[in-house]
Structure formats: structure tokens, C-alpha cells
Write an enzyme that holds these catalytic residues in place. Structure first.
Site, PDB file in Angstrom:
ATOM      1  N   HIS A 112      45.105  39.872   7.435  1.00  0.00           N
ATOM      2  CA  HIS A 112      45.017  38.940   6.298  1.00  0.00           C
ATOM      3  C   HIS A 112      44.651  39.691   5.017  1.00  0.00           C
ATOM      4  O   HIS A 112      43.473  39.758   4.658  1.00  0.00           O
ATOM      5  CB  HIS A 112      43.971  37.865   6.572  1.00  0.00           C
ATOM      6  CG  HIS A 112      44.388  36.892   7.623  1.00  0.00           C
ATOM      7  ND1 HIS A 112      45.051  35.725   7.335  1.00  0.00           N
ATOM      8  CD2 HIS A 112      44.273  36.934   8.970  1.00  0.00           C
ATOM      9  CE1 HIS A 112      45.310  35.074   8.456  1.00  0.00           C
ATOM     10  NE2 HIS A 112      44.851  35.789   9.464  1.00  0.00           N
ATOM     11  N   GLU A 127      44.998  38.788   2.053  1.00  0.00           N
ATOM     12  CA  GLU A 127      44.466  37.887   1.016  1.00  0.00           C
ATOM     13  C   GLU A 127      42.939  37.856   1.007  1.00  0.00           C
ATOM     14  O   GLU A 127      42.328  37.496   0.005  1.00  0.00           O
ATOM     15  CB  GLU A 127      45.047  36.476   1.192  1.00  0.00           C
ATOM     16  CG  GLU A 127      44.508  35.640   2.367  1.00  0.00           C
ATOM     17  CD  GLU A 127      45.191  35.926   3.714  1.00  0.00           C
ATOM     18  OE1 GLU A 127      45.812  37.010   3.869  1.00  0.00           O
ATOM     19  OE2 GLU A 127      45.082  35.081   4.620  1.00  0.00           O
ATOM     20  N   CYS A 167      50.209  37.191   9.127  1.00  0.00           N
ATOM     21  CA  CYS A 167      49.726  36.767  10.447  1.00  0.00           C
ATOM     22  C   CYS A 167      50.791  35.939  11.160  1.00  0.00           C
ATOM     23  O   CYS A 167      51.791  36.511  11.580  1.00  0.00           O
ATOM     24  CB  CYS A 167      48.385  36.051  10.322  1.00  0.00           C
ATOM     25  SG  CYS A 167      47.393  36.249  11.812  1.00  0.00           S
TER      26      CYS A 167
HETATM   27  N1  GLN Z   1      48.312  31.580  15.696  1.00  0.00           N
HETATM   28  C1  GLN Z   1      48.513  32.973  15.561  1.00  0.00           C
HETATM   29  C2  GLN Z   1      47.577  33.779  16.461  1.00  0.00           C
HETATM   30  O1  GLN Z   1      46.549  33.300  16.870  1.00  0.00           O
HETATM   31  C3  GLN Z   1      48.381  33.411  14.123  1.00  0.00           C
HETATM   32  C4  GLN Z   1      47.026  33.190  13.551  1.00  0.00           C
HETATM   33  C5  GLN Z   1      46.978  33.289  12.053  1.00  0.00           C
HETATM   34  O2  GLN Z   1      48.007  33.137  11.385  1.00  0.00           O
HETATM   35  N2  GLN Z   1      45.805  33.492  11.506  1.00  0.00           N
HETATM   36  O3  GLN Z   1      47.831  34.907  16.745  1.00  0.00           O
END
Ligand code: GLN
Length: 535
Positions: free
Chosen positions: A508, A510, A382
Site C-alpha cells: 500500500h 498510499e 493490493c
Molecule cells: N483481499 C486481498 C487480500 O487479502 C487484498 C487486500 C487488500 O487489497 N488490502 O489479499
């Protein structure tokens, strides 16, 4: 009709109610019963999505895009079944529902009160699972500690529900702490007696006591607890501190928690618990033949719970390779250009973590540049993937002020940006891109080698996205989009050509790793780290 098992906690927080609930569920599942677990959270936030990770650890996202408590992660990792919005509710959401109904006139002029309206809403939430699917048993974990003002409506709902469905259909398992006083060399039962009294005041007699302890419970202490807390002696269950949370189902099996529960609920079940996959996993976990050091570059490193699912995914993937994965937290805020080499050179791979906001970004970019140039395996999740794109834009494409507009809204090169549909959203709760989305993976990619399939589905939680205006330029210079959303064309996976392992994912992974299904990308990353170590 499903039967209910409530899990309450006494004496202290952090005793591991979630792990006990998940372990009991695992044992029941291993006897071919269908089980689900719910978490009732007593705080006023409508969901944990707006909570700072320092407050409450990681926010766990379900397939259907609910932002939930991290205990749901344990439920999924243990049971290998997805959870949903229905598996978690907070006091905030309960009140929100009740107030919405009140505004709609649904209470027909009645005074709206905690009893019965709030307790009814809680019961409705608990019992909705009966409509959602067939379950033999529904386990409900009540967050917080008995005696907290916040938990009272939940205990009252439990008392009422138990009265309605009958004691044979509803059990209460109370998790409590038996402290050891070093000076007296004694285990003490008094705090547990008091917490059971608290429950009794709420009209609830627990059926089973699960006792967290650093030392085995002697027979006379079990007798004493049984006598003073008014439970059967076989209902005093020892929960010794374990080396790993994954030992707990086996410890509970040894204490016959499953058979005691089934007996008390009047469920006939002659199955022998089948835990062969589980014990195979534990065997590999406990007897590793290899070892790797992985740097976890993030800014919430003071609190391991902030990266709970990432840590657990490493445990699952490590076991696949019979490899001990030492996760070395690296605080991105403290990483400066002078110490990148000494701090990162002995690592076999680095993972750059998810996150929000500007703090610690420089350190992440420095770490990524180093592993990109030194051919050290890299896995970005992310924000970690977004940072890899920014780093590449600055140092390879030479776009000096390239950034995500999250960090620099005025950049000339917004390589990561907000989509138009996100631009006018001001509410913070539940407004990100959340939940499962399909992604199509390129045949020639490392991701494809890991997944072994073109069509995958992964969970998201972010606002910002790869800016496709820069895609051609990036790809020409070697940073390839190897996974894209088939509907929107959004870039979901990036990989670097000519690098042993450089994979960034917008989703994600994970959140989908379980004991029985370790996540392919974590498995392939550990493989790459092992190869790197040999080199
Ligand atoms: N802050 C980033 C976004 O909103 C990444 C978010 C995250 O790592 N879950 O896109």
C-alpha cells in the site's frame, strides 16, 4: 518531561479534530519542537482492522503492522514521521488489557472497576510515549463527541492526568461548532456553551476553544464565547472552513493557536515557524498548470474516507507536477462490458483500488483489460494488483477460470492464493500480512525509475499472494515481477512490458505519501497520465 495537549470535540462529530490536532502539531514541529499525536477511540473493537470501510473509513496500517484509525494517516502526512501501535488505542484494547491482567491475578483480589483500573490503563497508554522516545509535546485526540457515554472513561482519565501533572503541563483544546442560522443571519454560540458545560460536568475546564465556522467570528461573539465558556478571549480560535485540509495549519498560525498554546504551557520558544516546504506545496497545489482525470475503480466509492490515503496521495503527487488531479470514482459493481468504453475512454489513467471479497471483481477485470489493451496508464494497489494478475491469466494466458482463491476457492488456476501459513488461521483480527516489508526492485523497471533505488520498504495489509508457480509463464508472456521480497521471494510488484505504464503493487504505497515526501509511484503514475494526455 513531555507536556500534554488533549483535543476533545463538542456539538457534532466530523468537525475535523484529527486535522486540528495534526495542524497544531505541524506548527509546533515547525518551531523545532518534537511532537507526537495519539488517537483514543471509544469503540469496543480491539482495532479498526475488522471494521467494514463503510463503518469507519480506511484502516490505516503503521510501519509496525498495527491496524489503526485513519486519523493516524493525517498525522503522518502532516508531520512526515511514522506512527506506531502506540499512537492509537480503542476501548476494546484497553478492556482487553485489563481483563488479561485480571485473569493473570494482577489485581490481587481487588474488584476491577472503570475507576481506577480502566482509567489507569488509559493513562498508562497515554504516558507510555515518554518511554518510547523524547517528545516535548504529546497531543492526544479523544475520539467521539463530549457527552457520549463511550467517551466518559477517557475524560475521567484526562481529568486525573491533568491533576497529576499540573495545569501548566496539560492543556485542553475543545473543538466545537458555531452554526450559522440562515434565516436569522446569525452565528450561534449556545451549542458550544452546552458542550463546554458537558466538559465541566466531567470536571474539565477547557483552556482553548477552536470554533469551526462557515463565517468569520465577529469580535463580540468571541467575547461572548470567552465570557460564557470561561476562557480568555485570545483562547477563542476561529477555524473557518478551508478549501483544503492543508490550509488549516496556516489558518491556525494566523489565529496564533501555536503561540497561545506555548504560552499556556510555559514553553519558551522564540523560533519563527518554518513552513516553507509546506507553503511551496500549497502554492503548487493551488496554481496548477495541468490537469488529469484519473478513474478510481473500487467498490467503496460511496464513502471517500474508504480511500482517504489514496485521495491524499494524488493531492501530493499532483502538486509535484503542478497538476490538478481529478479523481473520478468508478463503482466497479456498476461497470459492465457495454459501458467500459464510454466510461473509461476519456480518462488519463486508472487506479484499481484495494479491497476484500468478490463483490465488484468483474468490473475491475473489465477495466483492467481495457486499459491494458488501450495503453492507458494503470496503477493497481493490493487487490488491484491481484486483479491485474488474474485478468492477464484469463485473457492473455488463456487460463479460463484463473482466479484468486479468495474469490473462487475451487479454481483450476489459483494465480493468487493463500500461503500455507495463512491457511489454518481462522481469527480475523490482526492476522493478515501487516506492516513494513523490504522489497528489491529490478533495475530495468518503471518502479526503479520512480524510486531511484533497489531497496525499498513498503507497508502491507493482505492475506493472499501471487502464486509463484505461474511466474515463469506470466513473465514469458510479458507480465514481469519487478519487485520481490528478498527473504521469501514473494512477488510485490508486477509490470507489463510494452505498455506505457502498467504497474501493480501488492503493498500500500498510499500509506507512505506525505506532503513533504510524495510517494514516488504516485508521482510517476501522474507523470504517465500527463504523457498519456499529450498523446
Ligand atoms: N483481499 C486481498 C487480500 O487479502 C487484498 C487486500 C487488500 O487489497 N488490502 O489479499
Amino acid at each position: 518531561m513531555a507536556k500534554y495537549i488533549f483535543v476533545t470535540g463538542g456539538v457534532s462529530s466530523s468537525l475535523g479534530k484529527g486535522i486540528i490536532a495534526a495542524s497544531l502539531a505541524k506548527l509546533l514541529q515547525s518551531r523545532k519542537l518534537s511532537v507526537t499525536i495519539q488517537k483514543l477511540d471509544p469503540y469496543i473493537n480491539v482495532d479498526p482492522g475488522t471494521l467494514n470501510p463503510y463503518e469507519h473509513g480506511e484502516c490505516y496500517v503503521t510501519e509496525d503492522g498495527a491496524e489503526t484509525d485513519l486519523d493516524l494517516g493525517h498525522y503522518e502526512r502532516f508531520l512526515n514521521r511514522p506512527t506506531s501501535q502506540a499512537n492509537n488505542v480503542t476501548t476494546g484494547r484497553i478492556y482487553q488489557n485489563v481483563i488479561q491482567k485480571e485473569r493473570a491475578g494482577a489485581y490481587l483480589g481487588k474488584t476491577v472497576q472503570v475507576i481506577p483500573h480502566i482509567t489507569d490503563e488509559i493513562k498508562k497508554h497515554i504516558t507510555q510515549h515518554e518511554q518510547l522516545g523524547h517528545y516535548d509535546i504529546i497531543i492526544i485526540e479523544i475520539g467521539g463527541t463530549v457527552g457520549d457515554i463511550e467517551s466518559l472513561p477517557y475524560l475521567e482519565a484526562l481529568r486525573q492526568l491533568r491533576r497529576e501533572v499540573g495545569k501548566n503541563n496539560c492543556l485542553v483544546v475543545h473543538l466545537t461548532l458555531i452554526p450559522y442560522l440562515k434565516a436569522a443571519k446569525e452565528l450561534k454560540t449556545k451549542p458550544s456553551q452546552h458542550s463546554v458545560k458537558e466538559l465541566l460536568q466531567a470536571g474539565i475546564q477547557p483552556d482553548i476553544l477552536v470554533c469551526r465556522t462557515e463565517h468569520p467570528l465577529p469580535e463580540d461573539l468571541r467575547e461572548k464565547l470567552a465570557l460564557f465558556c470561561n476562557v480568555e478571549e485570545r483562547s477563542v480560535i476561529e477555524a473557518l472552513d478551508a478549501d483544503t485540509i492543508y490550509d488549516v495549519p496556516l489558518l491556525m498560525l494566523k489565529e496564533q493557536l501555536d503561540s497561545t498554546v506555548l504560552d499556556k504551557l510555559g514553553i519558551e520558544n522564540n523560533e519563527t515557524p518554518d513552513l516553507s516546504t509546506w507553503t511551496d506545496f500549497l502554492d503548487k497545489l493551488k496554481n496548477p498548470k495541468h490537469e488529469v482525470n484519473i478513474g478510481l475503480v473500487g467498490k467503496y466509492n460511496e464513502l471517500q474516507d474508504a480511500y482517504k490515503s489514496i485521495y491524499e496521495s494524488f493531492v501530493h503527487a499532483g502538486a509535484v507536477h503542478e497538476c490538478k488531479v481529478n479523481v473520478i470514482p468508478i463503482h466497479s459493481e456498476t461497470l459492465s462490458s457495454g459501458d467500459v468504453v464510454p466510461r473509461l475512454q476519456n480518462l488519463d489513467g486508472i487506479l484499481v483500488a484495494p479491497g476484500f471479497g468478490e463483490r465488484g471483481i468483474e468490473g475491475k477485470l473489465l477495466a483492467i483489460r481495457y486499459v491494458r489493451e488501450e495503453n492507458i496508464p494503470f496503477f493497481g494497489i493490493c487487490l488491484g494488483m491481484q486483479c491485474a494478475v488474474v485478468e492477464f491469466a484469463i485473457n492473455v494466458l488463456g487460463l479460463k477460470d484463473a482466479a484468486s482463491t479468495e474469490m473462487n476457492p475451487d479454481t483450476h488456476h489459483p494465480v493468487i492464493h493463500l500461503l500455507p501459513e495463512q491457511r489454518n488461521i481462522t481469527d480475523k483480527g490482526g492476522t493478515m500480512r501487516l506492516g513494513a516489508y523490504k522489497c528489491v526492485v529490478d533495475s530495468s523497471s518503471k518502479a526503479y525509475t520512480a524510486y531511484g533505488t533497489h531497496e525499498i520498504s513498503e507497508r502491507h495489509r493482505h492475506r493472499y499472494e501471487f502464486n509463484n508457480d505461474y511466474l515463469a509463464q506470466m513473465e514469458a508472456a510479458g507480465l514481469k515481477a519487478t519487485g520481490t521480497n528478498p527473504k521469501t521471494g514473494l512477488v510485490e510488484i508486477i509490470e507489463l512490458d510494452q505498455h506505457p505504464y502498467f504497474v501493480g503493487v501488492q503493498f500500500h504505497p498510499e500509506l507512505k505519501s506525505t506532503v513533504e515526501n510524495p510517494h514516488p509511484l504516485f508521482v510517476s503514475f501522474i507523470r504517465a497520465a500527463l504523457d498519456n494526455k499529450k498523446r
